[in-house]
Scaffold this active site. Structure first.
Site, PDB file in Angstrom:
ATOM      1  N   LYS A  11      34.878 106.270  32.412  1.00 32.96           N
ATOM      2  CA  LYS A  11      36.060 107.709  31.570  1.00 32.96           C
ATOM      3  C   LYS A  11      36.773 107.151  30.764  1.00 32.96           C
ATOM      4  O   LYS A  11      37.831 106.364  31.681  1.00 32.96           O
ATOM      5  CB  LYS A  11      35.652 108.950  31.355  1.00 32.96           C
ATOM      6  CG  LYS A  11      34.391 109.721  32.228  1.00 32.96           C
ATOM      7  CD  LYS A  11      33.972 110.966  32.759  1.00 32.96           C
ATOM      8  CE  LYS A  11      32.778 111.237  32.652  1.00 32.96           C
ATOM      9  NZ  LYS A  11      32.850 113.113  33.466  1.00 32.96           N
ATOM     10  N   TYR A  51      25.907 115.196  26.129  1.00 31.66           N
ATOM     11  CA  TYR A  51      26.327 116.678  26.676  1.00 31.66           C
ATOM     12  C   TYR A  51      25.463 118.165  25.811  1.00 31.66           C
ATOM     13  O   TYR A  51      26.192 119.105  26.173  1.00 31.66           O
ATOM     14  CB  TYR A  51      27.717 117.389  27.198  1.00 31.66           C
ATOM     15  CG  TYR A  51      28.492 116.148  27.731  1.00 31.66           C
ATOM     16  CD1 TYR A  51      28.141 116.334  28.905  1.00 31.66           C
ATOM     17  CD2 TYR A  51      29.626 115.352  27.228  1.00 31.66           C
ATOM     18  CE1 TYR A  51      28.978 115.180  29.719  1.00 31.66           C
ATOM     19  CE2 TYR A  51      30.385 114.358  28.126  1.00 31.66           C
ATOM     20  CZ  TYR A  51      30.161 114.774  29.587  1.00 31.66           C
ATOM     21  OH  TYR A  51      30.193 113.572  30.423  1.00 31.66           O
ATOM     22  N   THR A  93      32.532 116.997  41.621  1.00 29.65           N
ATOM     23  CA  THR A  93      33.261 116.899  40.450  1.00 29.65           C
ATOM     24  C   THR A  93      34.506 116.990  40.508  1.00 29.65           C
ATOM     25  O   THR A  93      34.747 115.858  38.893  1.00 29.65           O
ATOM     26  CB  THR A  93      32.186 118.122  39.658  1.00 29.65           C
ATOM     27  OG1 THR A  93      30.881 118.043  39.633  1.00 29.65           O
ATOM     28  CG2 THR A  93      32.582 117.576  37.761  1.00 29.65           C
ATOM     29  N   ARG A 104      35.356 109.378  42.542  1.00 28.35           N
ATOM     30  CA  ARG A 104      35.839 110.001  42.376  1.00 28.35           C
ATOM     31  C   ARG A 104      37.315 110.763  43.521  1.00 28.35           C
ATOM     32  O   ARG A 104      38.388 110.967  42.894  1.00 28.35           O
ATOM     33  CB  ARG A 104      35.403 111.881  42.049  1.00 28.35           C
ATOM     34  CG  ARG A 104      34.689 111.243  40.539  1.00 28.35           C
ATOM     35  CD  ARG A 104      33.281 112.494  40.347  1.00 28.35           C
ATOM     36  NE  ARG A 104      32.629 112.418  38.827  1.00 28.35           N
ATOM     37  CZ  ARG A 104      31.443 113.301  38.908  1.00 28.35           C
ATOM     38  NH1 ARG A 104      31.500 113.316  39.934  1.00 28.35           N
ATOM     39  NH2 ARG A 104      31.557 112.747  37.485  1.00 28.35           N
ATOM     40  N   ASN A 118      37.623 113.283  35.918  1.00 26.75           N
ATOM     41  CA  ASN A 118      36.491 112.753  36.850  1.00 26.75           C
ATOM     42  C   ASN A 118      36.500 111.196  36.407  1.00 26.75           C
ATOM     43  O   ASN A 118      35.221 111.146  37.844  1.00 26.75           O
ATOM     44  CB  ASN A 118      35.362 113.806  37.135  1.00 26.75           C
ATOM     45  CG  ASN A 118      34.705 113.838  36.200  1.00 26.75           C
ATOM     46  OD1 ASN A 118      34.605 113.569  35.185  1.00 26.75           O
ATOM     47  ND2 ASN A 118      33.879 115.288  36.303  1.00 26.75           N
ATOM     48  N   HIS A 121      30.560 109.068  35.283  1.00 27.07           N
ATOM     49  CA  HIS A 121      29.636 110.076  34.625  1.00 27.07           C
ATOM     50  C   HIS A 121      28.839 109.169  34.385  1.00 27.07           C
ATOM     51  O   HIS A 121      28.811 108.033  34.534  1.00 27.07           O
ATOM     52  CB  HIS A 121      29.429 110.206  32.900  1.00 27.07           C
ATOM     53  CG  HIS A 121      27.851 110.433  32.556  1.00 27.07           C
ATOM     54  ND1 HIS A 121      27.547 111.924  33.477  1.00 27.07           N
ATOM     55  CD2 HIS A 121      26.989 110.252  32.680  1.00 27.07           C
ATOM     56  CE1 HIS A 121      26.690 112.304  32.621  1.00 27.07           C
ATOM     57  NE2 HIS A 121      26.009 110.872  32.097  1.00 27.07           N
ATOM     58  N   GLU A 132      20.213 109.157  27.669  1.00 34.40           N
ATOM     59  CA  GLU A 132      21.721 108.617  28.193  1.00 34.40           C
ATOM     60  C   GLU A 132      21.721 107.077  27.495  1.00 34.40           C
ATOM     61  O   GLU A 132      22.433 106.726  26.879  1.00 34.40           O
ATOM     62  CB  GLU A 132      22.202 109.215  28.915  1.00 34.40           C
ATOM     63  CG  GLU A 132      22.176 110.797  29.492  1.00 34.40           C
ATOM     64  CD  GLU A 132      22.607 111.313  31.144  1.00 34.40           C
ATOM     65  OE1 GLU A 132      23.276 110.146  31.376  1.00 34.40           O
ATOM     66  OE2 GLU A 132      22.649 112.032  31.152  1.00 34.40           O
TER      67      GLU A 132
HETATM   68  N1  LIG Z   1      34.443 123.671  34.983  1.00 34.87           N
HETATM   69  C1  LIG Z   1      34.486 122.733  34.026  1.00 34.87           C
HETATM   70  N2  LIG Z   1      35.399 122.444  33.543  1.00 34.87           N
HETATM   71  C2  LIG Z   1      35.664 121.530  32.687  1.00 34.87           C
HETATM   72  N3  LIG Z   1      34.444 119.964  33.342  1.00 34.87           N
HETATM   73  C3  LIG Z   1      33.448 120.911  33.830  1.00 34.87           C
HETATM   74  C4  LIG Z   1      33.834 121.916  34.507  1.00 34.87           C
HETATM   75  N4  LIG Z   1      32.162 121.440  35.265  1.00 34.87           N
HETATM   76  C5  LIG Z   1      31.538 120.379  34.611  1.00 34.87           C
HETATM   77  N5  LIG Z   1      32.749 119.900  33.972  1.00 34.87           N
HETATM   78  C6  LIG Z   1      32.656 118.036  32.742  1.00 34.87           C
HETATM   79  O1  LIG Z   1      30.928 118.706  32.898  1.00 34.87           O
HETATM   80  C7  LIG Z   1      30.464 116.647  33.421  1.00 34.87           C
HETATM   81  C8  LIG Z   1      29.029 116.854  32.843  1.00 34.87           C
HETATM   82  O2  LIG Z   1      28.376 115.659  33.196  1.00 34.87           O
HETATM   83  P1  LIG Z   1      29.681 114.873  33.877  1.00 34.87           P
HETATM   84  O3  LIG Z   1      29.699 114.401  35.318  1.00 34.87           O
HETATM   85  O4  LIG Z   1      30.196 113.701  33.131  1.00 34.87           O
HETATM   86  O5  LIG Z   1      31.147 115.362  34.482  1.00 34.87           O
HETATM   87  C9  LIG Z   1      31.298 116.453  34.360  1.00 34.87           C
HETATM   88  C10 LIG Z   1      32.380 117.125  33.442  1.00 34.87           C
HETATM   89  O6  LIG Z   1      33.654 116.065  33.089  1.00 34.87           O
END
Ligand SMILES: Nc1ncnc2c1ncn2[C@@H]1O[C@@H]2COP(=O)(O)O[C@H]2[C@H]1O
Length: 144
Positions: A11, A51, A93, A104, A118, A121, A132
Site C-alpha cells: 500500500k 473493497y 490488521t 505489519r 497497514n 493487503h 482481486e
Molecule cells: N477499523 C478499521 N478502520 C479503518 N480501516 C479498517 C478497519 N478495519 C479494517 N480496515 C481496513 O480494511 C481493510 C480490509 O482489507 P486490508 O487487508 O486491505 O486492510 C484492511 C484495513 O485497511
C-alpha cells in the site's frame, strides 16, 4: 494441496517508506513465486470493487483516502497454501497489534491523523484472490 494464487498489494505507506524490496524478499524467502508485479495507482472505481464488502463501513472513506495517497505495488504470488501463508506473514490488521517479525509488525506505523495504514493487503480466500487478480491485472485476462 494444489498451488494457489493470491493478490498482494504493497500500500502507499509501504511504497513511500521504501519497503518494497524487503517485502518481496519475505515473500520469496518463504518459497512463494512472484507471477505478476507492477507499480500502479488505485482509482475510486477500482477501490469500490476491491473493497465491495467494506463500502458501507463508516471507515470506507478513510480506506479510500489512504489507498489513493500514492503508488501501490500489485503482486500475484503463488505457492502451496500461499493465501494463509501471506496472511501470517502480514500479521494482524492494526500495526500496533501486529507481532514483531510480521510485515505489519515490523513496517507498520501509527499515524497522527488516525487513519489505519497497514502496509500490505492480501486476499483472504481463493474466490477473492481470483476476483482481486482480475481487478488489479485486467491485462492478464485472455481477450476473446
Ligand atoms: N477499523 C478499521 N478502520 C479503518 N480501516 C479498517 C478497519 N478495519 C479494517 N480496515 C481496513 O480494511 C481493510 C480490509 O482489507 P486490508 O487487508 O486491505 O486492510 C484492511 C484495513 O485497511
Amino acid at each position: 494441496m494444489a498451488t494457489e494464487r493470491t493478490l498482494i498489494l504493497i500500500k502507499p505507506d509501504g511504497v513511500k517508506a521504501h519497503h518494497i524490496g524487503q517485502i518481496i524478499t519475505r515473500i520469496e524467502d518463504k518459497g512463494y513465486s512472484i507471477d505478476g508485479l507492477k507499480v500502479t495507482m488505485a482509482t475510486p472505481e477500482l477501490l469500490k470493487k476491491h473493497y465491495v464488502e467494506k463500502v458501507d463501513k463508516p471507515y470506507f472513506s478513510e480506506i479510500e483516502h489512504y489507498m489513493l495517497e500514492g503508488p501501490i505495488v500489485a503482486i500475484i504470488a503463488s505457492g502451496s497454501r500461499v493465501i494463509k501463508g501471506i496472511h501470517t506473514l502480514a500479521g494482524d490488521t492494526s500495526p500496533n497489534q501486529a507481532a514483531p517479525g510480521t510485515i505489519r509488525g515490523d513496517f507498520g506505523r501509527m499515524f497522527d491523523d488516525g487513519i489505519l495504514r497497514n502496509v500490505i493487503h492480501s486476499s483472504d480466500n481463493p474466490q477473492n484472490a481470483e476476483k482481486e487478480i482480475r481487478l488489479w491485472f485486467p491485462e492478464l485476462i485472455p481477450q476473446p
